[in-house]
Design an enzyme around this catalytic site. Structure first.
Site, mmCIF file in Angstrom:
data_model
loop_
_atom_site.group_PDB
_atom_site.id
_atom_site.type_symbol
_atom_site.label_atom_id
_atom_site.label_comp_id
_atom_site.label_asym_id
_atom_site.label_seq_id
_atom_site.Cartn_x
_atom_site.Cartn_y
_atom_site.Cartn_z
ATOM 1 N N TYR A 20 -18.614 61.220 -11.282
ATOM 2 C CA TYR A 20 -17.892 62.019 -10.285
ATOM 3 C C TYR A 20 -18.880 62.776 -9.385
ATOM 4 O O TYR A 20 -18.719 62.823 -8.165
ATOM 5 C CB TYR A 20 -16.994 62.977 -11.053
ATOM 6 C CG TYR A 20 -16.000 63.791 -10.257
ATOM 7 C CD1 TYR A 20 -14.754 63.268 -9.910
ATOM 8 C CD2 TYR A 20 -16.287 65.099 -9.885
ATOM 9 C CE1 TYR A 20 -13.830 64.042 -9.218
ATOM 10 C CE2 TYR A 20 -15.366 65.875 -9.199
ATOM 11 C CZ TYR A 20 -14.137 65.337 -8.867
ATOM 12 O OH TYR A 20 -13.223 66.108 -8.181
ATOM 13 N N PRO A 71 -14.196 71.948 -3.039
ATOM 14 C CA PRO A 71 -13.473 72.877 -3.920
ATOM 15 C C PRO A 71 -14.237 73.093 -5.224
ATOM 16 O O PRO A 71 -14.929 72.196 -5.707
ATOM 17 C CB PRO A 71 -12.143 72.159 -4.209
ATOM 18 C CG PRO A 71 -12.046 71.057 -3.204
ATOM 19 C CD PRO A 71 -13.454 70.677 -2.883
ATOM 20 N N SER A 84 -16.463 68.155 -3.815
ATOM 21 C CA SER A 84 -16.327 69.030 -4.997
ATOM 22 C C SER A 84 -17.607 69.823 -5.195
ATOM 23 O O SER A 84 -18.703 69.344 -4.856
ATOM 24 C CB SER A 84 -16.080 68.187 -6.243
ATOM 25 O OG SER A 84 -16.218 68.978 -7.409
ATOM 26 N N GLN A 124 -19.659 64.690 -16.058
ATOM 27 C CA GLN A 124 -19.156 64.149 -14.788
ATOM 28 C C GLN A 124 -20.256 63.477 -13.946
ATOM 29 O O GLN A 124 -20.279 63.625 -12.717
ATOM 30 C CB GLN A 124 -18.498 65.260 -13.973
ATOM 31 C CG GLN A 124 -17.233 65.811 -14.633
ATOM 32 C CD GLN A 124 -16.335 66.500 -13.622
ATOM 33 O OE1 GLN A 124 -16.676 67.543 -13.116
ATOM 34 N NE2 GLN A 124 -15.190 65.906 -13.320
HETATM 35 N N1 CAA Z 1 -19.339 72.926 -18.675
HETATM 36 C C1 CAA Z 1 -20.015 73.483 -19.714
HETATM 37 N N2 CAA Z 1 -20.124 72.915 -20.914
HETATM 38 C C2 CAA Z 1 -19.523 71.727 -21.096
HETATM 39 C C3 CAA Z 1 -18.817 71.073 -20.082
HETATM 40 C C4 CAA Z 1 -18.729 71.739 -18.839
HETATM 41 N N3 CAA Z 1 -18.074 71.194 -17.812
HETATM 42 N N4 CAA Z 1 -18.342 69.905 -20.563
HETATM 43 C C5 CAA Z 1 -18.739 69.829 -21.837
HETATM 44 N N5 CAA Z 1 -19.451 70.937 -22.178
HETATM 45 C C6 CAA Z 1 -20.077 71.223 -23.469
HETATM 46 C C7 CAA Z 1 -19.042 71.370 -24.571
HETATM 47 O O1 CAA Z 1 -18.504 72.696 -24.601
HETATM 48 C C8 CAA Z 1 -19.892 71.080 -25.797
HETATM 49 O O2 CAA Z 1 -20.705 72.217 -26.060
HETATM 50 P P1 CAA Z 1 -20.962 72.684 -27.596
HETATM 51 O O3 CAA Z 1 -21.634 71.495 -28.240
HETATM 52 O O4 CAA Z 1 -21.815 73.897 -27.438
HETATM 53 O O5 CAA Z 1 -19.591 72.954 -28.160
HETATM 54 C C9 CAA Z 1 -20.839 69.980 -25.277
HETATM 55 O O6 CAA Z 1 -20.826 70.089 -23.849
HETATM 56 C C10 CAA Z 1 -20.366 68.591 -25.640
HETATM 57 O O7 CAA Z 1 -18.997 68.486 -25.240
HETATM 58 P P2 CAA Z 1 -17.844 67.956 -26.225
HETATM 59 O O8 CAA Z 1 -18.060 68.492 -27.606
HETATM 60 O O9 CAA Z 1 -16.539 68.254 -25.588
HETATM 61 O O10 CAA Z 1 -18.192 66.411 -26.200
HETATM 62 P P3 CAA Z 1 -17.206 65.199 -26.092
HETATM 63 O O11 CAA Z 1 -18.064 63.979 -26.041
HETATM 64 O O12 CAA Z 1 -16.122 65.303 -27.111
HETATM 65 O O13 CAA Z 1 -16.461 65.379 -24.658
HETATM 66 C C11 CAA Z 1 -16.368 65.675 -22.305
HETATM 67 C C12 CAA Z 1 -17.258 65.452 -23.499
HETATM 68 C C13 CAA Z 1 -15.430 64.460 -22.113
HETATM 69 C C14 CAA Z 1 -17.303 65.786 -21.116
HETATM 70 C C15 CAA Z 1 -15.503 66.930 -22.480
HETATM 71 O O14 CAA Z 1 -16.317 68.023 -22.894
HETATM 72 C C16 CAA Z 1 -14.841 67.334 -21.186
HETATM 73 O O15 CAA Z 1 -13.802 66.805 -20.830
HETATM 74 N N6 CAA Z 1 -15.487 68.267 -20.456
HETATM 75 C C17 CAA Z 1 -14.957 68.748 -19.184
HETATM 76 C C18 CAA Z 1 -15.576 68.033 -18.048
HETATM 77 C C19 CAA Z 1 -15.182 68.785 -16.795
HETATM 78 O O16 CAA Z 1 -15.624 69.903 -16.565
HETATM 79 N N7 CAA Z 1 -14.364 68.162 -15.946
HETATM 80 C C20 CAA Z 1 -13.938 68.822 -14.733
HETATM 81 C C21 CAA Z 1 -12.530 68.418 -14.429
HETATM 82 S S1 CAA Z 1 -11.938 69.246 -12.953
HETATM 83 C C22 CAA Z 1 -12.550 68.286 -11.723
HETATM 84 O O17 CAA Z 1 -13.174 67.309 -11.901
HETATM 85 C C23 CAA Z 1 -12.272 68.731 -10.313
HETATM 86 C C24 CAA Z 1 -13.488 69.231 -9.651
HETATM 87 O O18 CAA Z 1 -13.860 68.720 -8.607
HETATM 88 C C25 CAA Z 1 -14.179 70.416 -10.179
#
Ligand code: CAA
Length: 238
Positions: A146, A176, A133, A143
């Site tokens: 991950y 990816p 990834s 992550q």
């Molecule tokens: N990129 C940029 N900013 C991010 C981020 C990301 N990936 N993940 C979280 N943030 C930011 C949020 O926008 C938030 O910013 P603000 O305070 O300015 O609003 C801050 O980090 C804290 O996040 P949350 O308010 O959402 O905090 P939480 O504790 O409620 O949740 C979390 C945290 C579980 C990480 C949630 O934000 C989330 O699910 N984030 C996505 C994580 C992600 O990108 N996963 C990728 C999945 S796809 C994959 O994994 C395949 C691959 O190989 C790419």
């Protein structure tokens, strides 16, 4: 006629029931390969042989590989694709999630290739493709587990590439970026917008855009490629 020369080749794909894995299975099948895949919960729609197994068990994966060879013939290639996410900010994270992600995304790949590589080495041909990834290259908020597992895969693959080269066995990685699958569907909308703004091509990828690269790297047409990490991420990381 030009072809990837995959006709009749036996390929095993883990996590082949959905997402990127399902596209890899379907495309390899279209290209004439005999495709077996491993799934954990529900089987998919394509492939010659679907086997329910858990990549975290070396015993189970050893049995899978034996069964694939019994039913379809000698393996030519494996695509280690199965992976999970347990996202949370690190300071809120649980060690159980760390363990589960490392066990599935890193040890699971060990368990997948460990029974396969000696067979490929002995036959003097074959290829292994590991799905990593962009998160293993750049990290990603939420992550840590991950990212650690996927970064681990890159070093693992380069070592296998060096060890397999003398046997004409190739190992490559696909990294990816953010692809339209269930994994991405779980990401909050505000975070998706932030992610999208970091992708020069301005969109998320599609599973088939990974599958074509996987088919090529599996195929004998990629015979001089080993130890590569192929970025397919819309330009997010170069
Ligand atoms: N990129 C940029 N900013 C991010 C981020 C990301 N990936 N993940 C979280 N943030 C930011 C949020 O926008 C938030 O910013 P603000 O305070 O300015 O609003 C801050 O980090 C804290 O996040 P949350 O308010 O959402 O905090 P939480 O504790 O409620 O949740 C979390 C945290 C579980 C990480 C949630 O934000 C989330 O699910 N984030 C996505 C994580 C992600 O990108 N996963 C990728 C999945 S796809 C994959 O994994 C395949 C691959 O190989 C790419």
């Amino acid at each position: 006629m030009a072809s990837l020369e995959l006709e009749g080749k036996v390929v095993l794909v883990t996590g082949g029931n959905k997402g990127i894995g399902a596209e890899v299975v379907a495309l390899l099948e279209d290209l004439g390969a005999k495709v077996a895949y491993v799934y954990r919960s529900e089987p998919g729609e394509h492939g010659s042989l679907a086997i329910q197994a858990d990549v975290t068990s070396l015993d189970e994966m050893t049995r899978v590989v034996d069964r694939v060879e019994d039913e379809l013939g000698p393996l030519y290639s494996v695509v280690a694709n199965a992976g999970i996410t347990r996202d949370s900010l690190f300071v809120k994270s649980e060690v159980d999630d760390w363990d589960e992600v490392l066990r599935t995304n890193l040890t699971g790949v060990y368990n997948t290739v460990r029974p396969v590589m000696p067979k490929l080495n002995e036959r003097g041909e074959g290829s292994m493709v590991l799905i990593s990834s962009v998160v293993g290259q750049q990290g990603n908020m939420g992550q840590a587990n991950y990212a650690a597992a996927k970064a681990g895969l890159n070093g693992f693959a380069k070592t296998l590439a060096q060890e397999g080269a003398r046997f004409n066995v190739r190992t490559n990685v696909i990294a990816p970026g953010f692809i339209e699958t269930n994994m991405l569907a779980h990401v909050p909308d505000k975070v998706k917008e932030k992610i999208l703004s970091t992708v020069p091509l301005g969109r998320f990828g599609k599973p088939e855009e990974i599958a074509w690269a996987a088919a090529y790297l599996v195929s004998p047409q990629a015979s001089f490629i080993t130890g590569a990490v192929l970025n397919i991420n819309g330009g997010r990381y170069m």
